[in-house]
Design a protein around this motif. Sequence first.
Motif, mmCIF file in Angstrom:
data_model
loop_
_atom_site.group_PDB
_atom_site.id
_atom_site.type_symbol
_atom_site.label_atom_id
_atom_site.label_comp_id
_atom_site.label_asym_id
_atom_site.label_seq_id
_atom_site.Cartn_x
_atom_site.Cartn_y
_atom_site.Cartn_z
ATOM 1 N N ALA A 57 -39.067 -6.003 -46.319
ATOM 2 C CA ALA A 57 -40.280 -6.297 -45.230
ATOM 3 C C ALA A 57 -41.540 -7.184 -45.496
ATOM 4 N N PHE A 58 -41.479 -8.440 -44.757
ATOM 5 C CA PHE A 58 -42.592 -8.786 -45.414
ATOM 6 C C PHE A 58 -43.738 -9.062 -44.038
ATOM 7 N N ILE A 59 -44.660 -9.170 -44.693
ATOM 8 C CA ILE A 59 -45.345 -9.529 -43.809
ATOM 9 C C ILE A 59 -45.459 -10.695 -43.213
ATOM 10 N N MET A 60 -45.596 -11.288 -42.260
ATOM 11 C CA MET A 60 -46.197 -13.184 -42.067
ATOM 12 C C MET A 60 -47.692 -13.092 -40.818
ATOM 13 N N MET A 61 -47.411 -14.381 -41.003
ATOM 14 C CA MET A 61 -48.135 -14.697 -39.973
ATOM 15 C C MET A 61 -47.596 -16.075 -39.910
ATOM 16 N N ASN A 62 -48.371 -16.826 -38.772
ATOM 17 C CA ASN A 62 -48.078 -18.117 -38.175
ATOM 18 C C ASN A 62 -49.305 -19.095 -39.343
ATOM 19 N N PRO A 63 -48.809 -19.521 -39.702
ATOM 20 C CA PRO A 63 -49.766 -21.066 -41.013
ATOM 21 C C PRO A 63 -50.899 -21.520 -40.447
ATOM 22 N N PHE A 64 -50.484 -21.710 -38.669
ATOM 23 C CA PHE A 64 -50.958 -22.587 -38.233
ATOM 24 C C PHE A 64 -52.813 -21.758 -37.844
ATOM 25 N N VAL A 67 -54.608 -22.606 -41.156
ATOM 26 C CA VAL A 67 -55.195 -23.817 -41.536
ATOM 27 C C VAL A 67 -53.696 -24.838 -40.512
ATOM 28 N N PRO A 68 -55.220 -25.675 -39.487
ATOM 29 C CA PRO A 68 -54.576 -26.096 -38.650
ATOM 30 C C PRO A 68 -53.818 -26.919 -38.646
ATOM 31 N N ASN A 69 -53.906 -27.434 -39.728
ATOM 32 C CA ASN A 69 -53.461 -29.006 -39.566
ATOM 33 C C ASN A 69 -52.430 -28.786 -41.150
ATOM 34 N N TYR A 70 -52.389 -27.295 -40.718
ATOM 35 C CA TYR A 70 -51.000 -27.026 -42.545
ATOM 36 C C TYR A 70 -49.926 -27.758 -42.144
ATOM 37 N N GLU A 71 -49.146 -28.486 -43.452
ATOM 38 C CA GLU A 71 -47.930 -29.764 -42.876
ATOM 39 C C GLU A 71 -46.861 -29.386 -44.230
ATOM 40 N N VAL A 72 -46.102 -29.589 -43.401
ATOM 41 C CA VAL A 72 -44.951 -28.919 -44.008
ATOM 42 C C VAL A 72 -43.196 -30.377 -43.701
ATOM 43 N N LYS A 73 -43.477 -30.938 -44.684
ATOM 44 C CA LYS A 73 -42.285 -31.929 -44.385
ATOM 45 C C LYS A 73 -40.388 -30.937 -44.953
ATOM 46 N N LEU A 74 -40.050 -30.963 -43.795
ATOM 47 C CA LEU A 74 -38.568 -30.288 -44.200
ATOM 48 C C LEU A 74 -38.709 -32.026 -44.480
ATOM 49 N N PHE A 139 -59.059 -14.992 -43.951
ATOM 50 C CA PHE A 139 -59.888 -14.175 -43.759
ATOM 51 C C PHE A 139 -61.112 -15.010 -44.017
ATOM 52 N N LYS A 140 -60.586 -15.868 -45.039
ATOM 53 C CA LYS A 140 -62.387 -16.413 -45.736
ATOM 54 C C LYS A 140 -62.064 -18.295 -44.653
ATOM 55 N N GLN A 141 -60.617 -18.496 -44.690
ATOM 56 C CA GLN A 141 -60.599 -19.692 -43.496
ATOM 57 C C GLN A 141 -61.036 -19.737 -42.088
ATOM 58 N N ALA A 142 -60.173 -17.528 -41.481
ATOM 59 C CA ALA A 142 -61.371 -17.754 -40.668
ATOM 60 C C ALA A 142 -62.564 -17.644 -40.396
ATOM 61 N N ALA A 143 -63.534 -17.614 -40.611
ATOM 62 C CA ALA A 143 -64.815 -17.263 -40.931
ATOM 63 C C ALA A 143 -65.428 -18.766 -40.931
ATOM 64 N N VAL A 144 -64.673 -19.202 -41.437
ATOM 65 C CA VAL A 144 -65.777 -21.005 -41.574
ATOM 66 C C VAL A 144 -64.894 -21.385 -40.966
ATOM 67 N N THR A 145 -64.056 -20.818 -40.082
ATOM 68 C CA THR A 145 -63.486 -21.911 -38.243
ATOM 69 C C THR A 145 -63.858 -21.223 -37.889
ATOM 70 N N ALA A 146 -64.503 -20.425 -37.794
ATOM 71 C CA ALA A 146 -65.698 -19.349 -36.174
ATOM 72 C C ALA A 146 -66.930 -20.123 -36.741
ATOM 73 N N LYS A 147 -67.090 -20.383 -38.173
ATOM 74 C CA LYS A 147 -68.518 -20.808 -38.052
ATOM 75 C C LYS A 147 -68.686 -22.664 -37.977
ATOM 76 N N GLU A 148 -68.259 -22.852 -38.049
ATOM 77 C CA GLU A 148 -67.864 -24.292 -37.219
ATOM 78 C C GLU A 148 -67.853 -25.143 -36.237
ATOM 79 N N GLY A 149 -67.837 -23.555 -35.823
ATOM 80 C CA GLY A 149 -67.185 -23.645 -34.068
ATOM 81 C C GLY A 149 -65.953 -24.513 -33.552
ATOM 82 N N LYS A 150 -64.472 -24.294 -33.869
ATOM 83 C CA LYS A 150 -63.449 -24.815 -34.153
ATOM 84 C C LYS A 150 -62.459 -23.900 -33.508
#
Length: 150
Positions: A57-64, A67-74, A139-150
């Motif tokens: 069983a794998f714990i997963m999440m939506n990467p966006f 990382v709001p600008n996450y890109e995957v070219k299929l 969580f580091k990214q989430a804290a940075v995003t929150a700090k930047e007010g995004k």
Amino acid sequence: MNIETKYQGTINIHTENILTFSQGIPAFEDEKQFILLPFDEGTPFFVLQSIKSVNVAFIMMNPFEVVPNYEVKLPDATIEQLEIEKQEDVATFVVLTVKDPFEETTANLQGPIIINANKKKGKQLLLSDTDYQTKHQIFKQAAVTAKEGK
């Protein structure tokens, strides 16, 4: 159909919700059928649970979400294999490495799980030629995003 799960005990699933990974998942090539379950209400996390093996069983999440600008070219081969016809049918997830303390948990941005929700087919992509990391601090990214007010 009842299955044993790693995190939620025995649950009843509908067979039409089973996702097929025709090649399995790297290091778990024999695991071909999974069910996607919410991890816990009110969290952004999901569990990709094997219907065959309780401990796979794998714990997963939506990467966006981290990382709001996450890109995957299929690649065309993936689009063909998963029978993707419309972008709206595609769900993208990243596998987490859960750590103690939980705030140290990381996401594998180099190996997204791509699911055609319409056809119930999935595959883990292995991205090369990318700056994404296998141990991205979520969580580091989430804290940075929150700090930047995004």
